[in-house]
Design an enzyme around this catalytic site. Structure first.
Site, PDB file in Angstrom:
ATOM      1  CG  HIS A 101      -6.962   9.144   0.512  1.00  0.00           C
ATOM      2  ND1 HIS A 101      -6.931   7.887  -0.013  1.00  0.00           N
ATOM      3  CD2 HIS A 101      -7.133  10.302  -0.458  1.00  0.00           C
ATOM      4  CE1 HIS A 101      -7.414   7.915  -1.047  1.00  0.00           C
ATOM      5  NE2 HIS A 101      -7.473   8.962  -1.641  1.00  0.00           N
ATOM      6  CB  CYS A 153       0.932   1.260   4.271  1.00  0.00           C
ATOM      7  SG  CYS A 153      -0.505   0.942   5.075  1.00  0.00           S
ATOM      8  CG  ASP A 158      -3.107  14.916  -3.984  1.00  0.00           C
ATOM      9  OD1 ASP A 158      -3.649  14.203  -3.657  1.00  0.00           O
ATOM     10  OD2 ASP A 158      -2.235  14.699  -4.937  1.00  0.00           O
ATOM     11  CG  HIS A 205      -8.828  14.293  -1.697  1.00  0.00           C
ATOM     12  ND1 HIS A 205      -7.685  14.541  -2.613  1.00  0.00           N
ATOM     13  CD2 HIS A 205      -9.188  13.060  -1.680  1.00  0.00           C
ATOM     14  CE1 HIS A 205      -7.554  13.367  -3.235  1.00  0.00           C
ATOM     15  NE2 HIS A 205      -8.463  12.352  -2.617  1.00  0.00           N
ATOM     16  CB  CYS A 236      -0.962  -0.272   1.059  1.00  0.00           C
ATOM     17  SG  CYS A 236      -1.871   1.681   1.575  1.00  0.00           S
ATOM     18  CG  ASN A 260     -12.937  10.805  -4.087  1.00  0.00           C
ATOM     19  OD1 ASN A 260     -13.857  11.346  -4.279  1.00  0.00           O
ATOM     20  ND2 ASN A 260     -11.720  11.350  -4.520  1.00  0.00           N
ATOM     21  CG  HIS A 287      -4.127   4.084   3.374  1.00  0.00           C
ATOM     22  ND1 HIS A 287      -2.918   3.061   4.111  1.00  0.00           N
ATOM     23  CD2 HIS A 287      -4.484   4.919   4.608  1.00  0.00           C
ATOM     24  CE1 HIS A 287      -2.983   3.789   5.409  1.00  0.00           C
ATOM     25  NE2 HIS A 287      -3.747   4.758   5.579  1.00  0.00           N
ATOM     26  CG  HIS A 306      -4.264  -0.454   5.178  1.00  0.00           C
ATOM     27  ND1 HIS A 306      -3.864  -0.099   4.275  1.00  0.00           N
ATOM     28  CD2 HIS A 306      -5.536  -1.361   4.472  1.00  0.00           C
ATOM     29  CE1 HIS A 306      -4.605  -0.203   2.774  1.00  0.00           C
ATOM     30  NE2 HIS A 306      -5.461  -1.248   3.242  1.00  0.00           N
TER      31      HIS A 306
HETATM   32  P1  5GP Z   1      -8.250   9.309  -4.649  1.00  0.00           P
HETATM   33  O1  5GP Z   1      -8.335   9.352  -6.085  1.00  0.00           O
HETATM   34  O2  5GP Z   1      -7.743   7.828  -4.287  1.00  0.00           O
HETATM   35  O3  5GP Z   1      -9.031  10.095  -3.745  1.00  0.00           O
HETATM   36  O4  5GP Z   1      -7.170  10.468  -4.474  1.00  0.00           O
HETATM   37  C1  5GP Z   1      -5.597   9.761  -4.273  1.00  0.00           C
HETATM   38  C2  5GP Z   1      -4.755  10.899  -4.354  1.00  0.00           C
HETATM   39  O5  5GP Z   1      -3.455  10.573  -4.033  1.00  0.00           O
HETATM   40  C3  5GP Z   1      -4.431  11.850  -5.606  1.00  0.00           C
HETATM   41  O6  5GP Z   1      -4.959  13.165  -5.577  1.00  0.00           O
HETATM   42  C4  5GP Z   1      -3.039  11.536  -6.047  1.00  0.00           C
HETATM   43  O7  5GP Z   1      -2.491  12.819  -6.393  1.00  0.00           O
HETATM   44  C5  5GP Z   1      -2.375  11.268  -4.746  1.00  0.00           C
HETATM   45  N1  5GP Z   1      -1.394  10.591  -4.584  1.00  0.00           N
HETATM   46  C6  5GP Z   1      -1.310   9.329  -5.278  1.00  0.00           C
HETATM   47  N2  5GP Z   1      -0.052   8.948  -5.148  1.00  0.00           N
HETATM   48  C7  5GP Z   1       0.829   9.726  -4.210  1.00  0.00           C
HETATM   49  C8  5GP Z   1       2.094   9.828  -3.496  1.00  0.00           C
HETATM   50  O8  5GP Z   1       2.885   8.770  -4.044  1.00  0.00           O
HETATM   51  N3  5GP Z   1       2.276  10.689  -2.890  1.00  0.00           N
HETATM   52  C9  5GP Z   1       1.537  11.751  -2.343  1.00  0.00           C
HETATM   53  N4  5GP Z   1       1.810  12.727  -1.675  1.00  0.00           N
HETATM   54  N5  5GP Z   1       0.174  11.710  -3.083  1.00  0.00           N
HETATM   55  C10 5GP Z   1      -0.101  10.657  -3.786  1.00  0.00           C
HETATM   56 ZN    ZN Z   2      -2.332   1.188   3.611  1.00  0.00          ZN
END
Ligand code: 5GP
Ligand code: ZN
Length: 116
Positions: free
Chosen positions: A99, A7, A30, A101, A4, A86, A97, A46
């Site tokens: 999160h 993680c 982000d 925003h 993950c 989301n 995982h 997790h």
């Molecule tokens: P989701 O679409 O799952 O709600 O959002 C995932 C978010 O994680 C996206 O906005 C993407 O830019 C961010 N993200 C993906 N990989 C990484 C990473 O390795 N580091 C950081 N800081 N953000 C990430």
């Molecule tokens: Zn995780």
């Protein structure tokens, strides 16, 4: 979870621009910001998504929301912000995982969703 990506950020195996952490939660910028302020707040343990939380996770979920304003103000969104979580396929969650925003900045973030 060993494969993950978030993680791995918690474990320090992948770098991230951390803006807040305590024993239970971590906030970092982000990697591909959609607004001038775009921070992700995650539980350190997790949890895959809001679709898989258990009742014991409630304090951590509360902590994530209770910290949102402090993080937003500190990052440059003093006049409000938006929280987006989301979830799953329909919510178009990309990283499995949980999160939140936190998006904001000096200007309004835009319409919530395109209406049907
Ligand atoms: P989701 O679409 O799952 O709600 O959002 C995932 C978010 O994680 C996206 O906005 C993407 O830019 C961010 N993200 C993906 N990989 C990484 C990473 O390795 N580091 C950081 N800081 N953000 C990430
Ligand atoms: Zn995780």
């Amino acid at each position: 979870m060993s494969d993950c990506i978030f993680c791995k950020i918690v474990d320090g195996k992948i770098p991230a621009a951390k803006v807040f952490e305590d024993d239970d939660i971590l906030a970092f910028k982000d990697i591909s910001p959609a607004r001038p302020v775009h921070v992700l707040v995650i539980p350190k343990k997790h949890i895959t998504s809001l679709a898989t939380v258990s009742p014991e996770d409630s304090p951590i979920l509360g902590k994530i929301l209770a910290k949102a304003n402090e993080i937003a103000v500190a990052q440059g969104s003093p006049d409000g912000f938006r929280v987006i979580i989301n979830t799953g396929r329909v919510g178009q969650q990309e990283v499995p995982h949980l999160h939140a925003h936190i998006v904001g900045g000096p200007d309004p973030v835009g319409p919530m969703l395109k209406r049907i």
